[in-house]
Design a protein around this motif. Structure first.
Motif, PDB file in Angstrom:
ATOM      1  N   ASP A   1       9.903  -2.467   0.550  1.00 36.64           N
ATOM      2  CA  ASP A   1      10.456  -3.789   0.854  1.00 36.64           C
ATOM      3  C   ASP A   1      11.440  -4.210  -0.230  1.00 36.64           C
ATOM      4  O   ASP A   1      12.510  -4.746   0.070  1.00 36.64           O
ATOM      5  CB  ASP A   1       9.323  -4.810   0.979  1.00 36.64           C
ATOM      6  CG  ASP A   1       9.808  -6.145   1.523  1.00 36.64           C
ATOM      7  OD1 ASP A   1      10.632  -6.134   2.459  1.00 36.64           O
ATOM      8  OD2 ASP A   1       9.377  -7.189   1.018  1.00 36.64           O
ATOM      9  N   ARG A   2      11.093  -3.979  -1.489  1.00 35.98           N
ATOM     10  CA  ARG A   2      12.022  -4.314  -2.575  1.00 35.98           C
ATOM     11  C   ARG A   2      13.317  -3.527  -2.437  1.00 35.98           C
ATOM     12  O   ARG A   2      14.414  -4.056  -2.645  1.00 35.98           O
ATOM     13  CB  ARG A   2      11.369  -4.041  -3.938  1.00 35.98           C
ATOM     14  CG  ARG A   2      10.273  -5.037  -4.322  1.00 35.98           C
ATOM     15  CD  ARG A   2       9.910  -4.913  -5.793  1.00 35.98           C
ATOM     16  NE  ARG A   2       9.357  -3.595  -6.098  1.00 35.98           N
ATOM     17  CZ  ARG A   2       8.076  -3.282  -6.040  1.00 35.98           C
ATOM     18  NH1 ARG A   2       7.184  -4.198  -5.670  1.00 35.98           N
ATOM     19  NH2 ARG A   2       7.648  -2.068  -6.357  1.00 35.98           N
TER      20      ARG A   2
ATOM     21  N   GLU B   1       5.308  -2.257  -0.486  1.00 36.68           N
ATOM     22  CA  GLU B   1       5.961  -3.231  -1.359  1.00 36.68           C
ATOM     23  C   GLU B   1       7.206  -2.629  -2.013  1.00 36.68           C
ATOM     24  O   GLU B   1       8.231  -3.296  -2.151  1.00 36.68           O
ATOM     25  CB  GLU B   1       4.979  -3.711  -2.428  1.00 36.68           C
ATOM     26  CG  GLU B   1       3.846  -4.566  -1.869  1.00 36.68           C
ATOM     27  CD  GLU B   1       2.781  -4.875  -2.903  1.00 36.68           C
ATOM     28  OE1 GLU B   1       2.957  -4.455  -4.075  1.00 36.68           O
ATOM     29  OE2 GLU B   1       1.782  -5.519  -2.551  1.00 36.68           O
TER      30      GLU B   1
ATOM     31  N   GLN C   1      -0.206   0.063   0.438  1.00 38.53           N
ATOM     32  CA  GLN C   1       0.328  -1.253   0.105  1.00 38.53           C
ATOM     33  C   GLN C   1       1.414  -1.154  -0.960  1.00 38.53           C
ATOM     34  O   GLN C   1       2.452  -1.823  -0.874  1.00 38.53           O
ATOM     35  CB  GLN C   1      -0.801  -2.171  -0.385  1.00 38.53           C
ATOM     36  CG  GLN C   1      -1.757  -2.636   0.697  1.00 38.53           C
ATOM     37  CD  GLN C   1      -2.907  -3.425   0.113  1.00 38.53           C
ATOM     38  OE1 GLN C   1      -3.503  -3.029  -0.901  1.00 38.53           O
ATOM     39  NE2 GLN C   1      -3.245  -4.536   0.733  1.00 38.53           N
ATOM     40  N   GLN C   2       1.160  -0.324  -1.973  1.00 36.72           N
ATOM     41  CA  GLN C   2       2.147  -0.158  -3.037  1.00 36.72           C
ATOM     42  C   GLN C   2       3.444   0.426  -2.488  1.00 36.72           C
ATOM     43  O   GLN C   2       4.543   0.007  -2.878  1.00 36.72           O
ATOM     44  CB  GLN C   2       1.585   0.742  -4.135  1.00 36.72           C
ATOM     45  CG  GLN C   2       0.407   0.134  -4.886  1.00 36.72           C
ATOM     46  CD  GLN C   2      -0.136   1.092  -5.933  1.00 36.72           C
ATOM     47  OE1 GLN C   2       0.622   1.732  -6.653  1.00 36.72           O
ATOM     48  NE2 GLN C   2      -1.452   1.191  -6.021  1.00 36.72           N
TER      49      GLN C   2
END
Length: 222
Positions: free
Chosen positions: A18-19, A15, A11-12
């Protein structure tokens, strides 16, 4: 209340990717405009194209999400400006935040991205907050009487881009980037000072209409 479960490494990573994709997409659009390619965006973000398509089904969906985020930032900057007791400080906060967050860099997407309900709602709320911010500054006598919200939006769009920064970045001139960034801030400060009342001289021609902002987002005429 149970403690929040820690995010997994996957998940990290997702994310973080995505950033990076969103930041890269904005930068590539700023340089290549509507012709920004998925390959260029993924390469700038340092991820594979597969990572992009796992998050977004298409380039169009990625661009829509960028616009939604930009409109949310635009609205938040205006609301933060209205929260200031001082009308000029609130206006200046919005002006500078608009340049820094860079919604104007997405202007090349106008007319190419289907407007979502979320975009429409955020745009309407943002327009209302900005109009209130400008009206308040006018009422306090701190903003030029002939400056309109459309003038402001177009000025922020122009000041968002910095050809100098883009050129130095493409040349790999890291030694000059901070100086160029400060030069951009100085130009923004000069422009902001020019918006203060009393008017130094009348602005040329009639005030621009909202069509310059809104009609760009309509599909091209056949």
């Amino acid at each position: 209340m149970p403690a929040a479960r820690p995010r997994s490494l996957r998940q990290q990573t997702a994310e973080r990717n995505d950033r990076a994709l969103l930041r890269a997409a904005r930068e590539v659009i700023g340089t290549d405009g509507a012709h920004a390619s998925v390959a260029a965006i993924a390469a700038r973000a340092g991820v594979g194209i597969g990572s992009l398509y796992r998050r977004y089904r298409s380039k169009h969906e990625l661009f829509q999400h960028l616009c939604e985020l930009a409109l949310d930032q635009w609205l938040r900057a205006a609301e933060e400006g209205l929260a200031h007791d001082d009308p000029w400080q609130g206006f200046a906060h919005y002006f500078n935040a608009g340049i820094e967050s860079g919604p104007g860099s997405l202007a090349p997407l106008a007319g190419l991205v289907e407007i979502t309900p979320q975009m429409e709602t955020a745009s309407r709320r943002g327009d209302e907050a900005i109009a209130e911010l400008v009206d308040r500054a006018h009422a306090a006598g701190v903003l030029r009487a002939d400056v309109t919200p459309v003038d402001l939006a177009l000025l922020i769009e122009q000041l968002n881009k910095s050809p100098l920064l883009d050129q130095l970045s493409s040349q790999g001139r890291d030694d000059l980037l901070e100086e160029a960034a400060n030069a951009k801030r100085r130009i923004a400060a000069i422009a902001l000072d020019g918006l203060r009342a009393p008017d130094a001289a009348p602005l040329p021609g009639p005030a621009p209409s909202e069509r310059l902002i809104t009609d760009r987002w309509e599909p091209p005429l056949a």
